[in-house]
Design an enzyme around this catalytic site. Structure first.
Site, PDB file in Angstrom:
ATOM      1  N   VAL A  77      46.586  45.981  54.550  1.00  0.00           N
ATOM      2  CA  VAL A  77      45.582  46.942  54.990  1.00  0.00           C
ATOM      3  C   VAL A  77      44.476  46.125  55.667  1.00  0.00           C
ATOM      4  O   VAL A  77      44.386  44.908  55.455  1.00  0.00           O
ATOM      5  CB  VAL A  77      45.045  47.709  53.740  1.00  0.00           C
ATOM      6  CG1 VAL A  77      44.492  46.761  52.676  1.00  0.00           C
ATOM      7  CG2 VAL A  77      43.996  48.757  54.087  1.00  0.00           C
TER       8      VAL A  77
ATOM      9  N   HIS B 128      45.930  34.897  42.526  1.00  0.00           N
ATOM     10  CA  HIS B 128      45.274  33.880  43.338  1.00  0.00           C
ATOM     11  C   HIS B 128      46.243  32.895  43.991  1.00  0.00           C
ATOM     12  O   HIS B 128      46.012  31.687  43.944  1.00  0.00           O
ATOM     13  CB  HIS B 128      44.269  33.090  42.477  1.00  0.00           C
ATOM     14  CG  HIS B 128      43.100  33.888  42.027  1.00  0.00           C
ATOM     15  ND1 HIS B 128      42.174  33.420  41.111  1.00  0.00           N
ATOM     16  CD2 HIS B 128      42.679  35.122  42.377  1.00  0.00           C
ATOM     17  CE1 HIS B 128      41.251  34.343  40.914  1.00  0.00           C
ATOM     18  NE2 HIS B 128      41.530  35.384  41.653  1.00  0.00           N
TER      19      HIS B 128
HETATM   20  C1  LIG Z   1      44.920  42.765  42.909  1.00  0.00           C
HETATM   21  C2  LIG Z   1      44.097  41.575  43.323  1.00  0.00           C
HETATM   22  C3  LIG Z   1      42.893  41.301  42.677  1.00  0.00           C
HETATM   23  C4  LIG Z   1      42.126  40.211  43.054  1.00  0.00           C
HETATM   24  N1  LIG Z   1      40.877  40.044  42.528  1.00  0.00           N
HETATM   25  C5  LIG Z   1      40.064  39.100  43.051  1.00  0.00           C
HETATM   26  C6  LIG Z   1      38.704  39.030  42.690  1.00  0.00           C
HETATM   27  O1  LIG Z   1      38.196  39.874  41.949  1.00  0.00           O
HETATM   28  N2  LIG Z   1      37.941  38.030  43.209  1.00  0.00           N
HETATM   29  C7  LIG Z   1      38.466  37.107  44.059  1.00  0.00           C
HETATM   30  O2  LIG Z   1      37.740  36.209  44.471  1.00  0.00           O
HETATM   31  N3  LIG Z   1      39.750  37.167  44.428  1.00  0.00           N
HETATM   32  C8  LIG Z   1      40.546  38.160  43.979  1.00  0.00           C
HETATM   33  N4  LIG Z   1      41.818  38.262  44.430  1.00  0.00           N
HETATM   34  C9  LIG Z   1      42.313  37.252  45.375  1.00  0.00           C
HETATM   35  C10 LIG Z   1      41.727  37.379  46.769  1.00  0.00           C
HETATM   36  O3  LIG Z   1      41.541  38.731  47.124  1.00  0.00           O
HETATM   37  C11 LIG Z   1      42.651  36.659  47.750  1.00  0.00           C
HETATM   38  O4  LIG Z   1      42.762  35.310  47.371  1.00  0.00           O
HETATM   39  C12 LIG Z   1      42.154  36.707  49.173  1.00  0.00           C
HETATM   40  O5  LIG Z   1      41.941  38.034  49.580  1.00  0.00           O
HETATM   41  C13 LIG Z   1      43.142  36.002  50.082  1.00  0.00           C
HETATM   42  O6  LIG Z   1      42.712  36.061  51.406  1.00  0.00           O
HETATM   43  P1  LIG Z   1      43.688  35.666  52.584  1.00  0.00           P
HETATM   44  O7  LIG Z   1      42.931  35.822  53.839  1.00  0.00           O
HETATM   45  O8  LIG Z   1      44.300  34.359  52.275  1.00  0.00           O
HETATM   46  O9  LIG Z   1      44.888  36.719  52.517  1.00  0.00           O
HETATM   47  P2  LIG Z   1      44.859  38.312  52.550  1.00  0.00           P
HETATM   48  O10 LIG Z   1      43.507  38.842  52.278  1.00  0.00           O
HETATM   49  O11 LIG Z   1      45.962  38.773  51.665  1.00  0.00           O
HETATM   50  O12 LIG Z   1      45.178  38.678  54.058  1.00  0.00           O
HETATM   51  C14 LIG Z   1      46.401  38.579  54.693  1.00  0.00           C
HETATM   52  C15 LIG Z   1      46.491  39.708  55.708  1.00  0.00           C
HETATM   53  O13 LIG Z   1      47.516  39.440  56.625  1.00  0.00           O
HETATM   54  C16 LIG Z   1      48.296  40.593  56.805  1.00  0.00           C
HETATM   55  N5  LIG Z   1      49.621  40.125  57.176  1.00  0.00           N
HETATM   56  C17 LIG Z   1      50.420  39.320  56.450  1.00  0.00           C
HETATM   57  N6  LIG Z   1      51.555  39.046  57.116  1.00  0.00           N
HETATM   58  C18 LIG Z   1      51.468  39.701  58.294  1.00  0.00           C
HETATM   59  C19 LIG Z   1      52.333  39.805  59.399  1.00  0.00           C
HETATM   60  N7  LIG Z   1      53.518  39.174  59.433  1.00  0.00           N
HETATM   61  N8  LIG Z   1      51.949  40.565  60.442  1.00  0.00           N
HETATM   62  C20 LIG Z   1      50.745  41.196  60.435  1.00  0.00           C
HETATM   63  N9  LIG Z   1      49.888  41.135  59.389  1.00  0.00           N
HETATM   64  C21 LIG Z   1      50.255  40.384  58.340  1.00  0.00           C
HETATM   65  C22 LIG Z   1      48.239  41.276  55.472  1.00  0.00           C
HETATM   66  O14 LIG Z   1      48.589  42.626  55.542  1.00  0.00           O
HETATM   67  C23 LIG Z   1      46.798  41.048  55.070  1.00  0.00           C
HETATM   68  O15 LIG Z   1      45.948  42.026  55.585  1.00  0.00           O
HETATM   69  C24 LIG Z   1      42.601  39.345  44.068  1.00  0.00           C
HETATM   70  C25 LIG Z   1      43.798  39.617  44.715  1.00  0.00           C
HETATM   71  C26 LIG Z   1      44.541  40.737  44.369  1.00  0.00           C
HETATM   72  C27 LIG Z   1      45.804  41.023  45.102  1.00  0.00           C
END
Ligand SMILES: Cc1cc2nc3c(=O)[nH]c(=O)nc-3n(C[C@H](O)[C@H](O)[C@H](O)COP(=O)(O)OP(=O)(O)OC[C@H]3O[C@@H](n4cnc5c(N)ncnc54)[C@H](O)[C@@H]3O)c2cc1C
Ligand SMILES: *[C@@H]1O[C@H](CO)[C@@H](O)[C@H](O)[C@H]1NC(C)=O
Ligand SMILES: *[C@@H]1O[C@H](CO)[C@@H](O)[C@H](O)[C@H]1NC(C)=O
Ligand SMILES: *[C@@H]1O[C@H](CO)[C@@H](O)[C@H](O)[C@H]1NC(C)=O
Length: 610
Positions: free
Chosen positions: A143, A544
């Site tokens: 999302v 995480h």
């Molecule tokens: C249920 C849950 C609770 C959590 N609680 C906390 C908390 O309270 N505090 C905290 O600090 N952290 C928390 N975390 C962890 C934290 O949210 C994540 O570590 C962080 O959001 C990761 O960021 P990111 O940019 O690496 O990946 P993400 O935020 O996961 O972003 C990746 C994005 O890429 C998109 N994507 C992936 N592959 C493709 C593709 N092939 N084509 C197009 N789009 C794609 C995905 O849809 C997504 O939007 C939680 C995570 C979850 C799932």
């Protein structure tokens, strides 16, 4: 005071106020009901028709093509598009956020909606023993805002030493002193934090959820009795306990979509495509230069070209999958699948996690006053009350132990009565009948507090691999948590601390008692063997994942360099939690945002915009 405010609102609410309440009542009942029965997908089936298309359409040329509008990707797209004459295409596989995802208390329901990719681990042996088929659930946001749209909104940066370690591992520019300004840059802090550590002019709001449970002061006082001081854990000293700092604004979720990207989406130089799955990074096989991204949207296949760079921000599970599908990964694994290797790198290895022991059930003689849906919604609309908190997580603590040096070994989390709903927990933990009966059904949500425990620096590592060469297939996620005995021992040591916490004056003041759980009955209750068994069955993840595209100077042990450029491939970076070379002593969202803030400046400077 809060109650009074709510009563006033109830009396004086206009017709629109009542309609708003009614809207939320319907929204909550509809969406929670859908979540109970929601069937999670087992592949990216929705994109199959588009992926099968034999025609590839031209989606244009941009300076930067970013894959993933998650925590890091949304921030990066916002910052890069600040430069007027830079064009950015942001591809996101999921759709838009909404009023339901804005409610922090609904976070677990979002795992059973189309905002979650729907992953589970492969069947495990050392961990997830109490889960159906020994598979832990691995929610990931699909999302706008990514996982920051479905997460528990806890704002926790980690320990200064974590970042100093990153630098010591050969990553210049990542020491705490270097990254602190980027934490501060994002933040719009409403808390009484330590001076010099917080920002007030940033996009991202940080506040406490109010009011805390009446039992919160028992929690901090109990901690004080065990010499754990009250601190701003994002400030000068992490060791201590505190009211949780949240990424919420007047009680509503502040995903990176809401807080950052919404400011940038009006810009003409930024194009955001939702429901667009990137299936391949186009890399010139001779020159080893990334040129663009193939993606599927609807029933069509497209290619977008990047004149400057392709930036992969798909998160620690999806970025490795996309890289490997594109020929960037471990030679032996790609050979197995017949994928031409363009760069032999340890992509998907070094999967790091924070194992979560979901907690001791602690019965008290306090009873949560019952409140009806309407009142809870009215509170929420005032930015107050239970709906502004994820599972009620009111308090958090980090403790020192003899052999961890400068960083905490474990973190504990305080969930007061009213914070847990066993109905959705059953799905969210994927527990088998022993644990549903022996743990979840033992919780009395009106009287019981839960104190959970996260292991912060696990020794065991897991791995992401490809199931096949088909981008419609999910990747394999082998968590491999608790494979090292030391990890189990550390969790058991942490549980002993929790038991001490129950045995304090502050807890006795509410007649607190750990509830015995009929699990691992083959062992003597409370013995070391018993706790080891309980830990291996009950432990899940705290969501995480990181480390799967780790940064470092050596291409045999890392995937990107300290500027997050992929080793051996030009014009390609990875910017998400996957680049963390080691775990942080906290949560991963704020660090992922920090990484994006910092790299946005590196990129701007590389192209002469800074
Ligand atoms: C249920 C849950 C609770 C959590 N609680 C906390 C908390 O309270 N505090 C905290 O600090 N952290 C928390 N975390 C962890 C934290 O949210 C994540 O570590 C962080 O959001 C990761 O960021 P990111 O940019 O690496 O990946 P993400 O935020 O996961 O972003 C990746 C994005 O890429 C998109 N994507 C992936 N592959 C493709 C593709 N092939 N084509 C197009 N789009 C794609 C995905 O849809 C997504 O939007 C939680 C995570 C979850 C799932
Ligand atoms: C972009 O704009 C900046 C400042 O206006 C200018 O210095 C730079 O040359 C421009 N770059 C391009 C590629 O047009
Ligand atoms: C916690 O300690 C403070 C300070 O000593 C005291 O004022 C407060 O009443 C205590 N709270 C509880 C619930 O014991
Ligand atoms: C809870 O127990 C404590 C300690 O025994 C006692 O002082 C207190 O009055 C009890 N409270 C209630 C609501 O029963």
């Amino acid at each position: 005071m809060y109650l009074l405010a709510a009563i006033c609102l109830a009396f004086f609410s206009s017709t629109t106020g009542t309609q708003t309440t009614l809207y939320y009542e319907n929204l909550i009942s509809e969406r929670t009901a859908i979540a109970q029965g929601f069937a999670l997908p087992q592949s990216n089936e929705e994109f199959r028709a588009g992926a099968a298309s034999t025609v590839t359409e031209d989606a244009g040329t941009f300076d930067f093509v970013i894959v993933g509008a998650g925590s890091a990707g949304s921030v990066l797209a916002t910052r890069l598009s600040e430069i007027d004459n830079v064009t950015v295409l942001l591809l996101e596989a999921g759709g838009e956020e909404d009023d339901f995802s804005d409610m922090p208390a609904m976070w677990m329901y979002l795992q059973f909606s189309e905002m979650n990719w729907g992953y589970y681990s492969t069947p495990q042996t050392s961990c997830c023993q109490g889960m159906m088929e020994q598979r832990c659930i691995i929610p990931r946001g699909k999302v706008i805002g990514g996982s920051s749209t479905i997460n528990a909104v806890m704002y926790v940066r980690g320990n200064p030493k974590d970042y100093d370690t990153w630098e010591e591992l050969g990553n210049p520019g990542w020491s705490y002193q270097d990254v602190l300004p980027y934490f501060i840059k994002s933040e719009n802090s409403q808390i009484d934090g330590d001076s010099g550590y917080h920002g007030t002019g940033g996009f991202w709001n940080v506040e406490y959820a109010q009011p805390p449970s009446p039992l919160f002061s028992n929690f901090v006082n109990a901690s004080l009795e065990l010499d754990v001081p009250i601190v701003d854990y994002n400030g000068e000293n992490e060791f201590g306990s505190a009211q949780t700092q949240f990424n919420i604004k007047r009680g509503k979720r502040q995903s990176t979509g809401t807080a950052f990207l919404d400011n940038a989406r009006k810009r003409k130089n930024l194009q955001v495509k939702t429901k667009a799955l990137a299936t391949k990074i186009v890399i010139d096989p001779d020159r080893k230069v990334a040129q663009g991204v193939e993606f599927v949207q609807g029933d069509k296949k497209f290619v977008a070209l990047a004149s400057k760079e392709v930036i992969v921000s798909g998160g620690a599970i999806n970025s490795p999958q996309l890289l490997m599908l594109s020929g960037v990964g471990p030679q032996d694994h790609l050979d197995e699948l017949g994928i031409e290797v363009l760069a032999d790198l340890p992509v998907g290895k070094n999967l790091l996690e924070h194992p979560l022991f979901p907690g001791l059930i602690i019965r008290t003689n306090y009873t949560l006053p019952s409140s009806d849906l309407e009142t809870l919604i009215e509170y929420y609309l005032l930015g107050l009350g239970p709906y502004t908190k994820p599972g009620g997580i009111d308090g958090i603590g980090f403790i020192k132990s003899a052999d961890t040096g400068d960083v905490p070994k474990v973190e504990y989390l305080f969930v007061p009565p009213g914070g847990s709903s066993s109905l959705i927990l059953t799905r969210a933990y994927n527990y088998d009948t022993e644990l549903v009966f022996g743990f979840l059904n033992q919780i009395n949500p009106m009287t019981d507090m839960i104190i959970a425990l996260a292991l912060l620096h696990e020794k065991s590592t897991g791995r992401i691999t490809l199931k096949s060469t088909d981008p419609i297939d999910f990747p394999n996620i082998d968590l491999n948590m608790l494979a090292e005995q030391e990890d189990v021992d550390n969790l058991v040591e942490g549980i002993e601390f929790l038991l001490d916490l129950v045995d304090t004056e502050a807890m006795r003041a509410v007649s607190a008692q750990a509830v015995s759980i009929p699990i691992c009955t083959e062992f003597t209750e409370l013995s070391k063997e018993y706790w080891e068994c309980v830990v291996r069955r009950m432990t899940t993840t705290i969501y995480h994942p990181c480390g799967t595209t780790a940064m470092g100077p050596d291409s045999t042990t890392s995937v990107v360099d300290s500027n997050l450029k992929v080793h051996g491939v030009e014009s390609l970076r990875v910017v998400d939690a996957g680049v963390f070379p080691t775990t942080v002593s906290g949560h991963t969202n704020a660090p992922a945002v920090m990484v994006a803030e910092k790299i946005a400046d590196v990129i701007k400077s590389d192209y002469g915009y800074l």
